[in-house]
Design an enzyme around this catalytic site. Sequence first.
Site, PDB file in Angstrom:
ATOM      1  N   THR A  11       0.844  -1.205   0.000  1.00  0.00           N
ATOM      2  CA  THR A  11       0.000   0.000   0.000  1.00  0.00           C
ATOM      3  C   THR A  11       0.875   1.249   0.000  1.00  0.00           C
ATOM      4  O   THR A  11       2.015   1.218   0.457  1.00  0.00           O
ATOM      5  CB  THR A  11      -0.945   0.041   1.230  1.00  0.00           C
ATOM      6  OG1 THR A  11      -1.830   1.148   1.108  1.00  0.00           O
ATOM      7  CG2 THR A  11      -0.190   0.166   2.535  1.00  0.00           C
TER       8      THR A  11
ATOM      9  N   ASN B 113      -0.750   3.888   1.259  1.00  0.00           N
ATOM     10  CA  ASN B 113      -1.615   4.619   2.182  1.00  0.00           C
ATOM     11  C   ASN B 113      -1.088   4.468   3.620  1.00  0.00           C
ATOM     12  O   ASN B 113      -1.237   3.422   4.251  1.00  0.00           O
ATOM     13  CB  ASN B 113      -3.039   4.052   2.044  1.00  0.00           C
ATOM     14  CG  ASN B 113      -4.045   4.747   2.942  1.00  0.00           C
ATOM     15  OD1 ASN B 113      -3.689   5.300   3.977  1.00  0.00           O
ATOM     16  ND2 ASN B 113      -5.305   4.692   2.554  1.00  0.00           N
TER      17      ASN B 113
ATOM     18  N   GLU C 196      -5.141  -3.545 -10.121  1.00  0.00           N
ATOM     19  CA  GLU C 196      -6.503  -3.941  -9.750  1.00  0.00           C
ATOM     20  C   GLU C 196      -7.324  -4.355 -10.965  1.00  0.00           C
ATOM     21  O   GLU C 196      -7.492  -3.565 -11.886  1.00  0.00           O
ATOM     22  CB  GLU C 196      -7.206  -2.787  -9.011  1.00  0.00           C
ATOM     23  CG  GLU C 196      -6.630  -2.548  -7.642  1.00  0.00           C
ATOM     24  CD  GLU C 196      -7.546  -1.721  -6.734  1.00  0.00           C
ATOM     25  OE1 GLU C 196      -8.684  -1.409  -7.131  1.00  0.00           O
ATOM     26  OE2 GLU C 196      -7.096  -1.402  -5.625  1.00  0.00           O
TER      27      GLU C 196
ATOM     28  N   ASP D  76      -7.811  -5.015   0.339  1.00  0.00           N
ATOM     29  CA  ASP D  76      -8.699  -4.274  -0.548  1.00  0.00           C
ATOM     30  C   ASP D  76     -10.012  -4.059   0.193  1.00  0.00           C
ATOM     31  O   ASP D  76     -10.587  -5.002   0.725  1.00  0.00           O
ATOM     32  CB  ASP D  76      -8.931  -5.031  -1.855  1.00  0.00           C
ATOM     33  CG  ASP D  76      -9.318  -4.060  -2.957  1.00  0.00           C
ATOM     34  OD1 ASP D  76      -8.463  -3.275  -3.385  1.00  0.00           O
ATOM     35  OD2 ASP D  76     -10.499  -4.065  -3.365  1.00  0.00           O
TER      36      ASP D  76
ATOM     37  N   PHE E 146      -9.045   8.481   7.196  1.00  0.00           N
ATOM     38  CA  PHE E 146      -8.831   8.716   5.768  1.00  0.00           C
ATOM     39  C   PHE E 146     -10.075   8.285   4.990  1.00  0.00           C
ATOM     40  O   PHE E 146     -11.025   7.760   5.561  1.00  0.00           O
ATOM     41  CB  PHE E 146      -7.593   7.962   5.286  1.00  0.00           C
ATOM     42  CG  PHE E 146      -7.731   6.462   5.314  1.00  0.00           C
ATOM     43  CD1 PHE E 146      -7.578   5.763   6.494  1.00  0.00           C
ATOM     44  CD2 PHE E 146      -8.016   5.749   4.151  1.00  0.00           C
ATOM     45  CE1 PHE E 146      -7.704   4.380   6.531  1.00  0.00           C
ATOM     46  CE2 PHE E 146      -8.140   4.363   4.174  1.00  0.00           C
ATOM     47  CZ  PHE E 146      -7.986   3.682   5.370  1.00  0.00           C
ATOM     48  N   GLY E 147     -10.028   8.520   3.693  1.00  0.00           N
ATOM     49  CA  GLY E 147     -11.086   8.042   2.800  1.00  0.00           C
ATOM     50  C   GLY E 147     -12.469   8.518   3.229  1.00  0.00           C
ATOM     51  O   GLY E 147     -12.704   9.706   3.497  1.00  0.00           O
TER      52      GLY E 147
ATOM     53  N   LYS F 230     -11.112   3.083  16.435  1.00  0.00           N
ATOM     54  CA  LYS F 230     -11.545   2.636  15.107  1.00  0.00           C
ATOM     55  C   LYS F 230     -11.123   1.174  14.894  1.00  0.00           C
ATOM     56  O   LYS F 230     -11.917   0.357  14.434  1.00  0.00           O
ATOM     57  CB  LYS F 230     -10.947   3.531  14.003  1.00  0.00           C
ATOM     58  CG  LYS F 230     -11.373   3.089  12.595  1.00  0.00           C
ATOM     59  CD  LYS F 230     -10.765   3.897  11.474  1.00  0.00           C
ATOM     60  CE  LYS F 230     -11.078   3.259  10.121  1.00  0.00           C
ATOM     61  NZ  LYS F 230     -10.332   3.813   8.998  1.00  0.00           N
TER      62      LYS F 230
ATOM     63  N   HIS G  82     -13.887  -2.699  10.027  1.00  0.00           N
ATOM     64  CA  HIS G  82     -13.769  -3.764   9.035  1.00  0.00           C
ATOM     65  C   HIS G  82     -12.318  -4.240   8.933  1.00  0.00           C
ATOM     66  O   HIS G  82     -12.041  -5.431   8.948  1.00  0.00           O
ATOM     67  CB  HIS G  82     -14.264  -3.226   7.691  1.00  0.00           C
ATOM     68  CG  HIS G  82     -13.697  -1.883   7.309  1.00  0.00           C
ATOM     69  ND1 HIS G  82     -13.908  -0.752   8.071  1.00  0.00           N
ATOM     70  CD2 HIS G  82     -12.876  -1.496   6.310  1.00  0.00           C
ATOM     71  CE1 HIS G  82     -13.276   0.275   7.539  1.00  0.00           C
ATOM     72  NE2 HIS G  82     -12.626  -0.158   6.468  1.00  0.00           N
ATOM     73  N   ARG G  83     -11.365  -3.285   8.895  1.00  0.00           N
ATOM     74  CA  ARG G  83      -9.943  -3.656   8.783  1.00  0.00           C
ATOM     75  C   ARG G  83      -9.471  -4.339  10.066  1.00  0.00           C
ATOM     76  O   ARG G  83      -8.744  -5.320  10.015  1.00  0.00           O
ATOM     77  CB  ARG G  83      -9.100  -2.404   8.494  1.00  0.00           C
ATOM     78  CG  ARG G  83      -7.609  -2.687   8.305  1.00  0.00           C
ATOM     79  CD  ARG G  83      -6.871  -1.547   7.640  1.00  0.00           C
ATOM     80  NE  ARG G  83      -7.406  -1.282   6.322  1.00  0.00           N
ATOM     81  CZ  ARG G  83      -8.297  -0.317   6.063  1.00  0.00           C
ATOM     82  NH1 ARG G  83      -8.702   0.520   6.999  1.00  0.00           N
ATOM     83  NH2 ARG G  83      -8.764  -0.165   4.842  1.00  0.00           N
TER      84      ARG G  83
HETATM   85  P1  IMP Z   1      -8.578   0.413  -1.123  1.00  0.00           P
HETATM   86  O1  IMP Z   1      -8.721   0.098  -2.576  1.00  0.00           O
HETATM   87  O2  IMP Z   1      -8.644  -0.786  -0.248  1.00  0.00           O
HETATM   88  O3  IMP Z   1      -7.375   1.210  -0.792  1.00  0.00           O
HETATM   89  O4  IMP Z   1      -9.803   1.300  -0.665  1.00  0.00           O
HETATM   90  C1  IMP Z   1     -10.832   1.712  -1.531  1.00  0.00           C
HETATM   91  C2  IMP Z   1     -11.353   3.056  -1.120  1.00  0.00           C
HETATM   92  O5  IMP Z   1     -12.041   2.948   0.104  1.00  0.00           O
HETATM   93  C3  IMP Z   1     -10.274   4.123  -0.960  1.00  0.00           C
HETATM   94  O6  IMP Z   1     -10.718   5.303  -1.547  1.00  0.00           O
HETATM   95  C4  IMP Z   1     -10.156   4.330   0.497  1.00  0.00           C
HETATM   96  O7  IMP Z   1      -9.931   5.678   0.800  1.00  0.00           O
HETATM   97  C5  IMP Z   1     -11.501   3.862   1.019  1.00  0.00           C
HETATM   98  N1  IMP Z   1     -11.284   3.169   2.271  1.00  0.00           N
HETATM   99  C6  IMP Z   1     -10.639   2.003   2.474  1.00  0.00           C
HETATM  100  N2  IMP Z   1     -10.587   1.714   3.779  1.00  0.00           N
HETATM  101  C7  IMP Z   1     -11.197   2.731   4.410  1.00  0.00           C
HETATM  102  C8  IMP Z   1     -11.429   3.030   5.782  1.00  0.00           C
HETATM  103  O8  IMP Z   1     -11.043   2.306   6.709  1.00  0.00           O
HETATM  104  N3  IMP Z   1     -12.100   4.158   6.028  1.00  0.00           N
HETATM  105  C9  IMP Z   1     -12.540   5.004   5.053  1.00  0.00           C
HETATM  106  N4  IMP Z   1     -12.327   4.793   3.776  1.00  0.00           N
HETATM  107  C10 IMP Z   1     -11.659   3.660   3.452  1.00  0.00           C
END
Ligand code: IMP
Length: 199
Positions: free
Chosen positions: A8, A10, A37, A66, A141-142, A164, A169-170
């Site tokens: 990642t 991120n 992807e 993911d 984030f996100g 959190k 989920h993570r």
């Molecule tokens: P990724 O492809 O797993 O990195 O995540 C897909 C999208 O979902 C990205 O735009 C991330 O910012 C968002 N995302 C993934 N995990 C989280 C989270 O824990 N909180 C908020 N947004 C998330």
Amino acid sequence: MECLYLVTGNENKYKEASEILSEYGIKLCMANIDKLEIQSPRLEDIALFAARIAFFQLKKPLIVDDSGLFINSLKGFPGPYSSYVYKTIGYEGILKLMSDKDNRRACFKTVAVLVYPPIEKIFVGETCGYITNSPRGSGGFGFDPIFVPEGYNQTYAEMGIEEKNTISHRGKAFRKLGLWLAKNLPGFKGNNPGSNITI
Ligand code: IMP
């Protein structure tokens, strides 16, 4: 000594995953390489394919995470397209799409794939809740500022990383992964601080 890489770029994702795996004595390194992807309605397919390609490049034990946000009234959108949707319309765009929706229910899902040949294992975590009417909080984030998990009043972005992680989920997916490693590969700790990779 070996490193267990999280693929990642991120930093927030890396911090969350590192904190959880540290509960199992596992040290994560970060591999900031392009995650390839494929398109699929299933996060499992996207993550598995990305993990195999990443292993082909790195040839080191690794994890690909993911995640996606699945919104009920939008029939599961953005789901597997969450990354693209976040980059293009952001959470403001999601709030606009939902401006006339009373049903705010949504679920976040993470699929974490561990590749350490011959091991290939998938761990899934899901947390449901609802989408707020406006963004709240500055952490995370996100889509964190617009998601409130069930049973809570705060958005993910209003919580600290520790809180959190206990419900996210993570957190759920990576605790399953940590437990599996502790049980099946107790000697593997991935210790090798400072071995981050950027390609
Ligand atoms: P990724 O492809 O797993 O990195 O995540 C897909 C999208 O979902 C990205 O735009 C991330 O910012 C968002 N995302 C993934 N995990 C989280 C989270 O824990 N909180 C908020 N947004 C998330």
